[in-house]
Design an enzyme around this catalytic site. Structure first.
Site, PDB file in Angstrom:
ATOM      1  CG  ASP A   1      -1.842  -0.844   1.250  1.00  0.00           C
ATOM      2  OD1 ASP A   1      -2.235  -1.702   0.456  1.00  0.00           O
ATOM      3  OD2 ASP A   1      -2.193  -1.470   2.446  1.00  0.00           O
TER       4      ASP A   1
HETATM    5  N1  URA Z   1      -1.268  -6.005   4.107  1.00  0.00           N
HETATM    6  C1  URA Z   1      -1.784  -4.817   4.044  1.00  0.00           C
HETATM    7  O1  URA Z   1      -2.712  -4.318   4.524  1.00  0.00           O
HETATM    8  N2  URA Z   1      -1.071  -3.691   3.331  1.00  0.00           N
HETATM    9  C2  URA Z   1       0.074  -3.867   2.509  1.00  0.00           C
HETATM   10  O2  URA Z   1       0.696  -3.086   1.946  1.00  0.00           O
HETATM   11  C3  URA Z   1       0.612  -5.355   2.759  1.00  0.00           C
HETATM   12  C4  URA Z   1      -0.038  -6.328   3.437  1.00  0.00           C
END
Ligand code: URA
Length: 260
Positions: free
Chosen positions: A113
């Site tokens: 993310d």
């Molecule tokens: N899980 C999440 O919620 N975000 C990420 O970026 C990776 C794993």
């Protein structure tokens, strides 16, 4: 013995982003390309795509960029997106400008993310990428999560049960391992890559992730001295480590809060 793949030198350099084949003809005439220190003017010749050959080739006196088939480990900073298209800062802009022109293109191996930091693999090797993200492989990915509320105490059991169903999904999550670091910090190892998985897992136990940092993929750890925004090109040993299981608890180094 199978022969190494070969490519015309102008095509190889064009694919690495050094210029068009026409531009490269001129660059060669100007003596900018050398093999073993000797100027190469005939860049129509087929050359072997091997690291031994590439190690002897220079452009403007510098070693040439990694050959196709490269795998990078980036320490993804907060606030950058793993996309070729989004507006705003993109992880690809953290690579040298010339690399933006490479063919095949370098892509992120899965996604983190925008507000997640840490280990992100990138490659131009489609087969390798699919091997890593294949849902059949179950490569463990370890995250350090900072939490809004203190851990309740039942999270490890719930995450490890293999029965946790995330909102809007039809299949329960595979068992994941949670280790408490402090009341507001945990290391979570998951073997799937579902959308926003870690944040949604903590939401399922009425908590909220305020910082998330990936520290390892398989047996490959993010080096502590790799600054956010910096990357390294993986060697064969590091590539093999990805497939070689979970790193020991020493992988739990800095908390996400310390990272910022
Ligand atoms: N899980 C999440 O919620 N975000 C990420 O970026 C990776 C794993």
């Amino acid at each position: 013995m199978s022969k190494a793949p070969a490519l015309r030198l102008d095509r190889l350099l064009a694919n690495l982003g050094y210029g068009s084949r026409r531009e490269l003809q001129i660059m060669a005439r100007n003596g900018r390309i050398r093999l073993n220190g000797e100027v190469v003017r005939d860049i129509d010749e087929r050359v072997p795509l091997t690291s031994e050959y590439a190690a002897r080739l220079t452009f403007d006196g510098e070693a040439i960029d990694p050959l196709p088939g490269v795998v990078l480990m980036l320490n993804k900073p907060l606030g950058v997106t793993c996309s070729h298209k989004d507006s705003g800062p993109l992880v690809y802009r953290l690579l040298p400008d010339r690399w933006q022109k490479r063919e095949p293109k370098i892509s992120a191996v899965g996604r983190l993310d925008k507000e997640t930091s840490g280990l992100l693999l990138m490659t131009d090797d489609g087969a390798f990428l699919h091997q890593i993200i294949s849902p059949r492989r179950h490569i463990p990915k370890r995250y350090l999560a900072t939490l809004d509320r203190p851990l309740r105490g039942d999270e490890a059991e719930i995450f490890g049960s293999g029965e946790l169903m995330l909102d809007g999904e039809e299949k329960p999550l595979l068992p994941a391992t949670l280790e408490k670091i402090s009341p507001h910090e945990a290391a979570l190892t998951v073997t799937e890559g579902r959308y926003h998985q870690v944040r949604r897992m903590f939401a399922a136990v009425k908590n909220h992730v305020t910082a998330l940092h990936r520290v390892s993929i398989g047996g490959l750890r993010l080096p502590e001295d790799l600054e956010p925004g910096r990357y390294i090109v993986l060697d064969a040993t590091q590539r093999a480590a990805i497939m070689s299981g979970v790193p020991d608890a020493g992988a739990l180094t800095k908390s996400p809060a310390e990272e910022r």
